[in-house]
Motif scaffolding. Sequence first.
Motif, PDB file in Angstrom:
ATOM      1  N   ILE A   1       0.891  -1.172   0.000  1.00 20.66           N
ATOM      2  CA  ILE A   1       0.000   0.000   0.000  1.00 20.66           C
ATOM      3  C   ILE A   1       0.919   1.210   0.000  1.00 20.66           C
ATOM      4  CG2 ILE A   1      -1.720   1.274   1.326  1.00 20.66           C
ATOM      5  CD1 ILE A   1      -2.673  -1.412   2.459  1.00 20.66           C
ATOM      6  N   TYR A   2       0.958   1.960  -1.119  1.00 23.62           N
ATOM      7  CA  TYR A   2       1.886   3.094  -1.186  1.00 23.62           C
ATOM      8  C   TYR A   2       1.301   4.346  -0.558  1.00 23.62           C
ATOM      9  CZ  TYR A   2       4.659   0.412  -4.533  1.00 23.62           C
ATOM     10  OH  TYR A   2       5.415  -0.550  -5.141  1.00 23.62           O
ATOM     11  N   ASN A   3       0.006   4.516  -0.696  1.00 19.00           N
ATOM     12  CA  ASN A   3      -0.626   5.745  -0.203  1.00 19.00           C
ATOM     13  C   ASN A   3      -2.131   5.499  -0.062  1.00 19.00           C
ATOM     14  OD1 ASN A   3      -1.729   5.875  -2.810  1.00 19.00           O
ATOM     15  ND2 ASN A   3      -0.010   7.089  -3.564  1.00 19.00           N
ATOM     16  N   SER A   4      -2.894   6.543   0.181  1.00 22.98           N
ATOM     17  CA  SER A   4      -4.329   6.333   0.459  1.00 22.98           C
ATOM     18  C   SER A   4      -5.098   5.863  -0.780  1.00 22.98           C
ATOM     19  CB  SER A   4      -4.953   7.629   0.989  1.00 22.98           C
ATOM     20  OG  SER A   4      -4.903   8.613  -0.025  1.00 22.98           O
ATOM     21  N   VAL A   5      -4.476   5.974  -1.960  1.00 20.59           N
ATOM     22  CA  VAL A   5      -5.155   5.596  -3.204  1.00 20.59           C
ATOM     23  C   VAL A   5      -4.781   4.180  -3.645  1.00 20.59           C
ATOM     24  CG1 VAL A   5      -5.363   6.178  -5.666  1.00 20.59           C
ATOM     25  CG2 VAL A   5      -5.250   8.006  -3.974  1.00 20.59           C
ATOM     26  N   HIS A   6      -3.508   3.840  -3.495  1.00 18.98           N
ATOM     27  CA  HIS A   6      -2.956   2.640  -4.156  1.00 18.98           C
ATOM     28  C   HIS A   6      -2.824   1.417  -3.248  1.00 18.98           C
ATOM     29  CE1 HIS A   6       0.512   0.007  -4.895  1.00 18.98           C
ATOM     30  NE2 HIS A   6       0.249   0.138  -6.174  1.00 18.98           N
ATOM     31  N   GLU A   7      -3.096   0.252  -3.825  1.00 15.31           N
ATOM     32  CA  GLU A   7      -2.845  -1.017  -3.149  1.00 15.31           C
ATOM     33  C   GLU A   7      -2.500  -2.050  -4.221  1.00 15.31           C
ATOM     34  OE1 GLU A   7      -6.128  -2.326  -0.750  1.00 15.31           O
ATOM     35  OE2 GLU A   7      -5.080  -4.159  -0.126  1.00 15.31           O
ATOM     36  N   SER A   8      -1.556  -2.968  -3.936  1.00 13.00           N
ATOM     37  CA  SER A   8      -1.253  -3.986  -4.956  1.00 13.00           C
ATOM     38  C   SER A   8      -0.969  -5.346  -4.346  1.00 13.00           C
ATOM     39  CB  SER A   8      -0.066  -3.535  -5.825  1.00 13.00           C
ATOM     40  OG  SER A   8       1.122  -3.580  -5.085  1.00 13.00           O
ATOM     41  N   LEU A   9      -1.202  -6.373  -5.166  1.00 14.04           N
ATOM     42  CA  LEU A   9      -0.935  -7.762  -4.791  1.00 14.04           C
ATOM     43  C   LEU A   9      -0.218  -8.425  -5.957  1.00 14.04           C
ATOM     44  CD1 LEU A   9      -4.426  -8.618  -3.278  1.00 14.04           C
ATOM     45  CD2 LEU A   9      -2.272  -8.999  -2.066  1.00 14.04           C
ATOM     46  N   GLY A  10       0.876  -9.130  -5.672  1.00 13.66           N
ATOM     47  CA  GLY A  10       1.660  -9.688  -6.776  1.00 13.66           C
ATOM     48  C   GLY A  10       1.725 -11.205  -6.763  1.00 13.66           C
ATOM     49  N   ILE A  11       2.048 -11.750  -7.937  1.00 12.33           N
ATOM     50  CA  ILE A  11       2.336 -13.184  -8.061  1.00 12.33           C
ATOM     51  C   ILE A  11       3.717 -13.329  -8.694  1.00 12.33           C
ATOM     52  CG2 ILE A  11       1.635 -15.442  -8.969  1.00 12.33           C
ATOM     53  CD1 ILE A  11      -1.130 -14.381  -9.487  1.00 12.33           C
ATOM     54  N   GLN A  12       4.588 -13.990  -7.961  1.00 12.60           N
ATOM     55  CA  GLN A  12       5.938 -14.251  -8.474  1.00 12.60           C
ATOM     56  C   GLN A  12       5.869 -15.394  -9.496  1.00 12.60           C
ATOM     57  OE1 GLN A  12       8.983 -13.173  -8.083  1.00 12.60           O
ATOM     58  NE2 GLN A  12      10.365 -14.714  -7.248  1.00 12.60           N
ATOM     59  N   ASN A  13       6.632 -15.324 -10.562  1.00 11.91           N
ATOM     60  CA  ASN A  13       6.665 -16.375 -11.606  1.00 11.91           C
ATOM     61  C   ASN A  13       5.272 -16.831 -12.045  1.00 11.91           C
ATOM     62  OD1 ASN A  13       9.442 -16.512 -11.683  1.00 11.91           O
ATOM     63  ND2 ASN A  13       9.526 -17.952  -9.969  1.00 11.91           N
TER      64      ASN A  13
ATOM     65  N   GLU B   1       1.918 -23.616 -10.799  1.00 13.64           N
ATOM     66  CA  GLU B   1       1.887 -23.864  -9.344  1.00 13.64           C
ATOM     67  C   GLU B   1       1.774 -22.541  -8.575  1.00 13.64           C
ATOM     68  OE1 GLU B   1       5.233 -26.217  -8.038  1.00 13.64           O
ATOM     69  OE2 GLU B   1       4.722 -27.745  -9.530  1.00 13.64           O
ATOM     70  N   GLU B   2       2.384 -21.512  -9.123  1.00 14.63           N
ATOM     71  CA  GLU B   2       2.340 -20.202  -8.448  1.00 14.63           C
ATOM     72  C   GLU B   2       0.952 -19.569  -8.549  1.00 14.63           C
ATOM     73  OE1 GLU B   2       4.545 -18.913  -6.543  1.00 14.63           O
ATOM     74  OE2 GLU B   2       6.299 -20.151  -7.015  1.00 14.63           O
ATOM     75  N   THR B   3       0.346 -19.667  -9.709  1.00 14.21           N
ATOM     76  CA  THR B   3      -0.995 -19.069  -9.835  1.00 14.21           C
ATOM     77  C   THR B   3      -1.992 -19.865  -8.988  1.00 14.21           C
ATOM     78  OG1 THR B   3      -1.362 -20.305 -11.876  1.00 14.21           O
ATOM     79  CG2 THR B   3      -0.645 -18.049 -12.113  1.00 14.21           C
ATOM     80  N   GLN B   4      -1.748 -21.180  -8.887  1.00 10.35           N
ATOM     81  CA  GLN B   4      -2.614 -22.020  -8.047  1.00 10.35           C
ATOM     82  C   GLN B   4      -2.463 -21.619  -6.569  1.00 10.35           C
ATOM     83  OE1 GLN B   4      -5.028 -24.019  -8.297  1.00 10.35           O
ATOM     84  NE2 GLN B   4      -5.027 -24.916  -6.235  1.00 10.35           N
ATOM     85  N   LYS B   5      -1.219 -21.404  -6.144  1.00 11.84           N
ATOM     86  CA  LYS B   5      -0.964 -21.038  -4.740  1.00 11.84           C
ATOM     87  C   LYS B   5      -1.665 -19.713  -4.392  1.00 11.84           C
ATOM     88  CE  LYS B   5       3.251 -20.141  -3.168  1.00 11.84           C
ATOM     89  NZ  LYS B   5       4.705 -20.246  -3.409  1.00 11.84           N
ATOM     90  N   PHE B   6      -1.519 -18.759  -5.282  1.00 15.11           N
ATOM     91  CA  PHE B   6      -2.137 -17.450  -5.071  1.00 15.11           C
ATOM     92  C   PHE B   6      -3.668 -17.584  -5.019  1.00 15.11           C
ATOM     93  CE2 PHE B   6      -3.955 -13.441  -6.566  1.00 15.11           C
ATOM     94  CZ  PHE B   6      -3.225 -12.481  -5.892  1.00 15.11           C
ATOM     95  N   THR B   7      -4.208 -18.312  -5.993  1.00 16.22           N
ATOM     96  CA  THR B   7      -5.666 -18.470  -6.055  1.00 16.22           C
ATOM     97  C   THR B   7      -6.170 -19.177  -4.796  1.00 16.22           C
ATOM     98  OG1 THR B   7      -5.459 -18.687  -8.454  1.00 16.22           O
ATOM     99  CG2 THR B   7      -7.568 -19.324  -7.502  1.00 16.22           C
TER     100      THR B   7
END
Length: 310
Positions: A89-101, A106-112
């Motif tokens: 969360i950089y500021n009152s406007v922004h928020e992000s969530l990432g997926i490595q590789n 397997e990574e998209t499954q883990k995130f999901t």
Amino acid sequence: MGTRDAFLPVIDFSKEDCLKPGTSSWLSVRREVCRALEELGGFMAIMPDKVFAELHQTIFAALKDLFEFPAELKAKNRYEENPFCGHFIYNSVHESLGIQNPTNSEETQKFTHLFWPNQNDQFRDSVDSYAKVMMELDRVVTRMVFENYGMEKYHDEHIRSTSHFIQFAKYKEPRKAGSDVGIVSHTDKNFNTILHQNHVNGLEINTDDDEWIMFDPNLPSSFLFIAGDVFKVWSNGRIRACRHRVNVRENDEARYSVGFFSLKIGVTTVPMELVDEEHPLRYKSLDQVEYIEAQRKNGIESTPEAFCGV
Ligand SMILES: O=C(O)CCC(=O)C(=O)O
Ligand SMILES: [Fe+2]
């Protein structure tokens, strides 16, 4: 300094032939790509409609739910080996969530699974397909640039030493957030990035004349390809690192974006063939992780000139 809706080059990758090296349409797209990356550091890429109409809808519908999950759950999305990709969360406007590789299922499954323990196959499959197409676009564009400078012999090695992450971002409605500044003006600290968004504008690109061009796509198959600082270093300054920012324009709607970030693992060195009388060496070698770390430690934006300029 102003904001205008013009001069973002639009490059059409939807014709199958242009993805085949050596064809005349590959060569003509290559010319457009190189010109845009040298002059602006970015362009709008149009991808095949059929693939993206559905992916776009599925992914952005899920992003609405994703950012509504409790903060404690979102904080669990962490990657020990990549502190740059997690929950931010950089500021009152922004928020992000990432997926490595994200090209590894397997990574998209883990995130999901973290967010939807009872499965959300539609989301997972869409992100899988999305990541694969983005990786292909990334490879096509970098290959075009490498070829253009006669550096194609280095491209396989470039692909082998590239890693990716996907970053989903939400920019809150300015009325709720009390601000419209999503991300201040910056260049990306990686090799290159491909950005995609919902119907809410806000992403702007800076020109050499300090004009801001709005990224205003009118198709779900439109993307913004931008070169980062590491691409600029590799090219000995031929490629422009694209300066951009996000100012949210709509008072009552949240902006969502998907960024596909490509990083060159390890050290980037200017190929000796790109150094000549007309182009004296501008940069010493740069280590991707040290470069990003330097910015975090110093609290000011890293630039290739300050970090590894000759
Ligand atoms: O969300 C966007 O459209 C841009 C994000 C961005 O510039 C970044 O994360 O570096
Ligand atoms: Fe960025």
